[in-house]
Design a protein around this motif. Structure first.
Motif, PDB file in Angstrom:
ATOM      1  N   ILE A 199       0.842  -1.200   0.000  1.00 29.44           N
ATOM      2  CA  ILE A 199       0.000   0.000   0.000  1.00 29.44           C
ATOM      3  C   ILE A 199       0.875   1.248   0.000  1.00 29.44           C
ATOM      4  N   ARG A 200       1.947   1.244   0.787  1.00 30.55           N
ATOM      5  CA  ARG A 200       2.819   2.423   0.847  1.00 30.55           C
ATOM      6  C   ARG A 200       3.423   2.724  -0.526  1.00 30.55           C
ATOM      7  N   ARG A 201       3.774   1.687  -1.255  1.00 31.40           N
ATOM      8  CA  ARG A 201       4.373   1.883  -2.575  1.00 31.40           C
ATOM      9  C   ARG A 201       3.435   2.660  -3.492  1.00 31.40           C
ATOM     10  N   LYS A 202       2.146   2.482  -3.313  1.00 33.93           N
ATOM     11  CA  LYS A 202       1.168   3.178  -4.153  1.00 33.93           C
ATOM     12  C   LYS A 202       0.782   4.543  -3.586  1.00 33.93           C
ATOM     13  N   VAL A 203       0.754   4.665  -2.242  1.00 38.62           N
ATOM     14  CA  VAL A 203       0.172   5.845  -1.618  1.00 38.62           C
ATOM     15  C   VAL A 203       1.203   6.929  -1.337  1.00 38.62           C
ATOM     16  N   TRP A 204       2.401   6.566  -0.899  1.00 40.66           N
ATOM     17  CA  TRP A 204       3.381   7.584  -0.510  1.00 40.66           C
ATOM     18  C   TRP A 204       3.595   8.660  -1.581  1.00 40.66           C
ATOM     19  N   PRO A 205       3.835   8.300  -2.857  1.00 42.50           N
ATOM     20  CA  PRO A 205       3.997   9.381  -3.848  1.00 42.50           C
ATOM     21  C   PRO A 205       2.757  10.258  -3.985  1.00 42.50           C
ATOM     22  N   LYS A 206       1.571   9.667  -3.860  1.00 44.36           N
ATOM     23  CA  LYS A 206       0.337  10.435  -4.010  1.00 44.36           C
ATOM     24  C   LYS A 206       0.108  11.369  -2.829  1.00 44.36           C
ATOM     25  N   LEU A 207       0.614  11.031  -1.649  1.00 44.33           N
ATOM     26  CA  LEU A 207       0.482  11.933  -0.502  1.00 44.33           C
ATOM     27  C   LEU A 207       1.218  13.238  -0.738  1.00 44.33           C
ATOM     28  N   LEU A 208       2.276  13.201  -1.568  1.00 46.78           N
ATOM     29  CA  LEU A 208       3.066  14.399  -1.864  1.00 46.78           C
ATOM     30  C   LEU A 208       2.693  15.007  -3.210  1.00 46.78           C
ATOM     31  N   GLY A 209       1.663  14.453  -3.863  1.00 47.48           N
ATOM     32  CA  GLY A 209       1.218  15.003  -5.143  1.00 47.48           C
ATOM     33  C   GLY A 209       2.172  14.752  -6.281  1.00 47.48           C
ATOM     34  N   LEU A 210       2.849  13.613  -6.300  1.00 48.89           N
ATOM     35  CA  LEU A 210       3.850  13.321  -7.323  1.00 48.89           C
ATOM     36  C   LEU A 210       3.245  12.523  -8.468  1.00 48.89           C
ATOM     37  N   ASP A 211       3.778  12.725  -9.648  1.00 50.09           N
ATOM     38  CA  ASP A 211       3.417  11.939 -10.826  1.00 50.09           C
ATOM     39  C   ASP A 211       4.574  10.996 -11.121  1.00 50.09           C
TER      40      ASP A 211
END
Length: 656
Positions: A329-341
């Motif tokens: 889950i972290r692999r998918k969510v961590w970048p999205k928490l910072l608004g990264l593409d």
């Protein structure tokens, strides 16, 4: 052990609670050890033997001479004036020579005393054996016999022969039929034992304790075999449960399961270009997932599948109890928490650019020194590949942002993101954190970081005024929480699941939240602090080690409430006053030291003036000028010859 009260030992032994599913086996083992040690202290008398050793050459005079030699060496090393260095070097050499001469004399006196005492016991003792050659120091074997009957002629040739004999090269052409069979089994993993292990019974534990060797020296815990034998029936159920729970643990953390090997950075075969070394191991124990956490995983997966993405809800789930549960889950969510593409991957710099960076060697040293963060059991080549990725990841950030300075501890943050999301996504995450959360830590100096650390004391004062006064009186300062803040606790925690749980929380929290958590941890450990001596060394040593059993979920809730009640701007003035007071104290100490030096200098001047005041009494006025010239010439010649002697002395002393 002959005076041990075994009945009292059994009565005083208070076992910890039985091992339950999901318990930390390391902590349970420590609790049993502590219980046995406590019972031993109450029932087994401690025999205090005579620890004094005769004929020791060391004494107070040598202690003083060594202290003086070290003091003069430090003065010489710190001096930057070339002329002053020459003078201080001569002073250091003189003090060192005095210390060495004194040590030689004391050793000689000690040896003479020992010989006299031995001769009083009899003429055929150790001195006679040494003098007659019957007692010799062990000799090193420098020659070995070869297969052809000849012998080696040097230690290098002997070392090569030993290596070739004991550790021969693996030559497949020389394999026998048995060797071929063993090699085939190893390649096919036929030695992997996947059979279910039967539970360890109470009787087995007692039987194995009975088979342990008697009269053996205890280990570091100080528990002897006799103690285990006398308490075998009491501790056997606990040890059996501990063994069963230990067998249930997997070698890898569930985050590195084979279900998603393609996205796991450990399984990416990346060509290595930088040097690395084998890592030490961190605890990747499996954490049981409750039904509530399974439901939370499904909720997160549902949010990820919807468009547009509800980032606010993801942040709330990341901060709530359990965080993001597992690394998939972290692999998918961590970048999205910072608004990264993550689809916009940036190619890494060339190897020439990496090697040319001034911080390259320091980064490689830190990566090689702190490899406990890598999971245990992975092949060596994959571990080296991870080291290369970590080095490249750090250098990519500081190459792109030249105004940022690498600091020791930055790699502890980077390796966590590397293990979870891989190098490409980890670079984007570290890029954001380095320019936002960690930007004050990446300044050319540590002034801003030191200022921020002072925020914990106003927070501790609001939570526990008595504890605040106790710590202030001890003078412990803020250095104990420096690695907590710089590495987001990654350097100080021993459990991998605790590290990633805190990273879930910090990614969605304000930049100073690690300091608010530090304040809650200190207050949580108030009983331990009050039991420690009220001095800097004792409390710093205590707080610099974070226990494995801290209730982080509760502490995170307290830190969040503390931040809401006392945001940074509400205590900024107190932090400024605290720093100003420290500067005033520092300036006062500097003035006191300068005054001391001035008084010492005036003392020398007064003594010199008194010396020259005596000259007219004994030397006529016409000869006074000649006397001064002769004296100055002699002093100059003395200084010249001393300098020549210093320059001709072996350069090893300069290094020392």
């Amino acid at each position: 052990m002959s005076k041990a009260n075994w009945e009292k030992l059994r009565a005083e032994l208070i076992l910890p609670s039985p091992v339950a599913q999901g318990d930390n086996v390391n902590m349970k083992a420590k609790q049993l050890t502590w219980a046995l040690q406590d019972a031993m202290r109450k029932s087994i008398p401690v025999v205090k033997g005579d620890t004094k050793v005769g004929n020791k050459p060391w004494n107070d005079r040598l202690q003083s001479l060594r202290a003086r030699a070290r003091r003069t060496r430090r003065r010489y090393q710190r001096c930057r004036d070339p002329a002053g260095r020459v003078v201080l070097l001569n002073i250091y050499r003189e003090s060192k020579r005095e210390f060495e001469d004194g040590l030689y004399q004391e050793k000689r006196k000690s040896w003479e005393k020992y010989v006299q005492e031995e001769l009083q016991r009899g003429p055929w003792g150790v001195p006679f054996k040494i003098a007659s050659g019957k007692l010799r120091p062990p000799a090193m074997i420098t020659t070995l016999s070869k297969d052809d009957g000849s012998t080696t002629t040097s230690w290098e040739e002997s070392a090569v022969l030993l290596m070739e004999t004991l550790l021969p090269d693996d030559d497949v052409t020389e394999d026998t039929e048995e060797h071929h069979m063993l090699r085939e089994r190893m390649e096919n993993d036929e030695y992997v034992n996947e059979e279910e292990v039967e539970p360890v019974s109470r009787a087995e534990v007692i039987r194995n304790i009975a088979l342990m060797g008697k009269k053996k020296a205890p280990g570091p815990d100080g528990i002897k075999v006799e103690v285990l034998e006398k308490t075998a029936d009491l501790i056997a159920p606990f040890l059996a449960g501990l063994s069963r729970e230990n067998h249930k643990l997997e070698s890898y953390r569930n985050d590195f399961s084979p279900q998603d090997k393609s996205s796991n950075p450990i399984n990416q075969k990346i060509p290595t270009s930088l040097n690395g070394s084998v890592a030490t191991e961190l605890s990747f124990e499996k954490v049981p997932v409750s039904k509530a956490f399974v439901k939370k995983i499904l909720e997160i997966e549902l949010i990820l599948s919807k468009k547009p993405l509800d980032v606010i809800k993801l942040k709330q789930l990341a901060a709530s109890e359990g965080g993001l549960i597992n690394d998939d889950i972290r692999r998918k969510v961590w970048p999205k928490l910072l608004g990264l593409d993550t689809k916009k991957a940036v190619p890494p710099p060339s190897e020439e650019e990496l090697l040319a960076h001034p911080e390259y060697h320091q980064v490689v040293l830190d990566v090689n020194r702190s490899l406990k963060r890598f999971p245990p059991g992975i092949p060596y080549d994959q571990r080296v590949a991870l080291q290369d990725q970590l080095t490249r990841l750090i250098l990519r950030v500081i190459i792109k942002y030249p105004h940022l300075r690498y600091y020791q501890g930055y790699h502890d943050v980077a390796v966590t993101f590397l293990l979870v999301v891989g190098e490409s996504d980890a670079f984007q995450i570290m890029e954001v954190l380095s320019t936002e959360h960690l930007k004050d830590c990446m300044e050319p100096t540590m002034d801003k970081t030191s200022r921020l650390l002072n925020f914990i004391y106003p927070l501790i004062q609001r939570l526990h005024p008595t504890l605040f006064e106790y710590m202030e009186r001890s003078g412990v300062g803020t250095m104990f929480c420096l690695p907590w803040f710089l590495t987001w606790y990654g350097h100080s925690l021993n459990q991998y699941h605790d590290v990633v749980r805190l990273y879930d929380f910090f990614l969605v929290s304000p930049p100073l939240m690690p300091l608010y958590l530090a304040a809650t941890i200190v207050v949580h450990r108030q009983d331990e602090i009050f039991c420690a001596d009220c001095d800097m060394a004792g409390i710093h040593s205590l707080l610099s080690q974070i226990p494995d059993d801290l209730p982080f979920e509760s502490l995170l809730k307290q830190a969040t409430k503390l931040y809401d009640d006392y945001p940074p701007n509400s205590i900024e003035a107190e932090v400024t006053d605290r720093i100003n007071k420290e500067l005033q104290l520092r300036r006062r100490d500097d003035k006191r030291r300068q005054a001391t030096r001035h008084i010492a200098q005036r003392g020398w001047q007064n003594r010199l003036a008194a010396h020259w005041a005596i000259v007219p009494r004994f030397i006529p006025r016409p000869l006074q000028v000649r006397y001064i010239l002769v004296t100055a010439t002699l002093v100059g010649l003395y200084a010249y010859f001393r300098m020549a002697d210093a320059l001709s002395t072996d350069s090893v002393l300069l290094v020392r």
